[in-house]
Design an enzyme around this catalytic site. Structure first.
Site, PDB file in Angstrom:
ATOM      1  NE  ARG A  15      -2.190  -1.807   3.439  1.00 51.29           N
ATOM      2  CZ  ARG A  15      -2.695  -2.031   4.650  1.00 51.29           C
ATOM      3  NH1 ARG A  15      -3.899  -1.566   4.955  1.00 51.29           N
ATOM      4  NH2 ARG A  15      -2.001  -2.708   5.550  1.00 51.29           N
ATOM      5  CE  LYS A  75       0.337  -2.617   9.263  1.00 50.06           C
ATOM      6  NZ  LYS A  75      -0.884  -2.864  10.083  1.00 50.06           N
ATOM      7  CE1 TYR A  94      -5.846   2.486  10.126  1.00 42.85           C
ATOM      8  CE2 TYR A  94      -4.704   2.078   8.049  1.00 42.85           C
ATOM      9  CZ  TYR A  94      -5.872   2.318   8.752  1.00 42.85           C
ATOM     10  OH  TYR A  94      -7.068   2.398   8.076  1.00 42.85           O
ATOM     11  CG  HIS A  96      -2.710  -1.098  14.828  1.00 44.91           C
ATOM     12  ND1 HIS A  96      -4.061  -1.085  15.099  1.00 44.91           N
ATOM     13  CD2 HIS A  96      -2.591  -0.984  13.480  1.00 44.91           C
ATOM     14  CE1 HIS A  96      -4.742  -0.981  13.962  1.00 44.91           C
ATOM     15  NE2 HIS A  96      -3.880  -0.908  12.963  1.00 44.91           N
ATOM     16  CD  GLU A 118      -4.154   2.910  15.252  1.00 46.38           C
ATOM     17  OE1 GLU A 118      -3.263   2.674  16.091  1.00 46.38           O
ATOM     18  OE2 GLU A 118      -3.923   3.317  14.089  1.00 46.38           O
ATOM     19  CB  SER A 220     -21.167 -11.047  23.450  1.00 42.65           C
ATOM     20  OG  SER A 220     -19.916 -11.588  23.829  1.00 42.65           O
ATOM     21  CG  LEU A 240     -12.036  -1.570  17.552  1.00 44.46           C
ATOM     22  CD1 LEU A 240     -10.524  -1.710  17.355  1.00 44.46           C
ATOM     23  CD2 LEU A 240     -12.635  -0.668  16.483  1.00 44.46           C
ATOM     24  CB  ILE A 269      -3.741 -10.412  14.455  1.00 46.39           C
ATOM     25  CG1 ILE A 269      -2.417 -10.982  14.941  1.00 46.39           C
ATOM     26  CG2 ILE A 269      -3.640  -9.792  13.068  1.00 46.39           C
ATOM     27  CD1 ILE A 269      -2.512 -11.814  16.194  1.00 46.39           C
ATOM     28  CG  ASP A 270      -2.901  -4.886  12.567  1.00 50.46           C
ATOM     29  OD1 ASP A 270      -1.793  -5.433  12.473  1.00 50.46           O
ATOM     30  OD2 ASP A 270      -3.504  -4.416  11.593  1.00 50.46           O
TER      31      ASP A 270
END
Length: 370
Positions: A15, A75, A94, A96, A118, A220, A240, A269-270
């Site tokens: 990207r 990233k 991003y 994370h 994010e 849930s 999330l 997973i991030d």
């Protein structure tokens, strides 16, 4: 402002931070745009495509980091990149950070002003810069699950949608947000038997109305999660907690109750993953097996479709990026949504979720900006 776009160097990441169209917008607003040579090849944009819109092509990332007032990426910066960041510079990408103490330390030590896509918000409280990649990842999660189910890939040999006279696969989706909704859309479209589990009754009502009874919804609880994963052929982890580490909803012990060769796809997973047994994988080697259960945990799923992903991402980030380029740190002071995106500033962690996840001191944004 000088805005720099280095080529992404994370493994199998094609990207690009600015597409040619987005670069043109920056240039037309009076900014100088530096693009590392070859940065756009993964989205079908060669260096000439950037030159045509007024951007400058440079031969190495080091020059971009040295000259730019703002770095725009996709990233999180890798170790060789965060050591080139400096105080007074803006990083827009991003991040994370919650499960990544090494990167957080690197950004803190650099003094950079780091704004995470994010955690940028909008007036509705949503996460507009995370949404496009969540849409892509949600749709890809079902493709990944379908591939992992094939016996040629070590799976159980099921077709997601089945055929007349043969049952479809059962897909359980943990989380009914953007990722979960898109995963449900794809799985339902393929003919799978789909259940979405979420803690929000209003969200479950919305999904029930959206899918017109074509999927099942469940509130849930631990007991409900245990029941669903025991019956599922595929479990999509789509939970999330903005900016924070993902909760571990499926433990190692729960795997014993699951069907042999069932597939777990951890889209969270991030943020550390929502399955206790998850660990990041790559597109070259996307799966591993624990206790007879196949895990798919690729940390940059949208990177496998860089053209779609980059254009979708740029559509969302462009207005925020232009505001940062125009006003610099003042944009963070005046725009609360960019303020929510600020994770690190001049050696201080300004995201409560990140600070709590890593046991670091939290400094509120307005205090850090004084």
């Amino acid at each position: 402002m000088i805005v720099g776009v280095p080529k992404e160097i994370k493994m199998q990441e094609a990207r690009v931070g600015l597409t040619p169209g987005a670069a043109r917008e920056y240039v037309s607003n009076g900014h100088e745009v530096l693009i590392e040579t070859g940065a756009g090849l993964g989205v079908g944009a060669d260096d000439d495509a950037y030159r045509t819109v007024g951007a400058t092509i440079v031969d190495c990332a080091a020059e971009i980091f040295r000259r730019s007032g703002m770095i725009v990426k996709v990233k999180e910066p890798q170790p060789s990149e965060w050591t080139q960041l400096r105080e007074g510079q803006i990083l827009f990408t991003y991040l994370h950070l919650a499960p990544d103490s090494a990167q957080t330390k690197g950004l803190v030590e650099s003094g950079v002003t780091a704004i995470a896509y994010e955690t940028v918000t909008d007036d509705s409280g949503a996460l507009p810069l995370l949404a496009p990649m969540s849409e892509v990842a949600g749709r890809l999660s079902i493709e990944a699950a379908g591939s992992a189910l094939r016996s040629s890939h070590g799976g159980s040999g099921l077709l997601l949608g089945g055929v007349p006279g043969v049952p479809a696969a059962r897909v359980s989706i943990l989380g009914g947000g953007v990722v979960g909704t898109q995963a449900a859309r794809m799985a339902c479209g393929l003919g799978a038997e789909v259940t979405v589990i979420d803690r929000s009754l209003s969200r479950l009502r919305y999904l029930d109305e959206l899918f017109q009874g074509k999927i099942q919804t469940r509130f849930s609880t631990m007991a409900e999660i245990e029941r669903e994963i025991a019956a599922a052929d595929v479990v999509i982890g789509a939970v999330l907690v903005p900016g924070a580490s993902a909760p571990k909803l499926v433990t190692r012990e729960m795997l014993a109750s699951m069907r042999r060769k069932a597939v777990l796809v951890d889209v969270a997973i991030d943020q550390g993953g929502c399955f206790e047994t998850s660990r990041p994988t790559t597109h070259d080697d996307p799966t591993f097996e624990i206790d007879g259960v196949i895990h798919y945990c690729v940390a940059n799923m949208p990177g496998s479709v860089p053209r779609t992903s980059s254009y979708a991402l740029n559509n969302a980030t462009l207005p925020f990026g232009l505001e940062l380029a125009r006003n610099g740190i003042e944009a963070v002071r005046s725009n609360k949504h960019l303020g929510n995106g600020l994770n690190v500033h001049r050696g201080k962690v300004t995201s409560r979720a990140v600070a709590e996840s890593l046991n670091l001191e939290f400094v509120p944004v307005q205090v850090a900006l004084q």
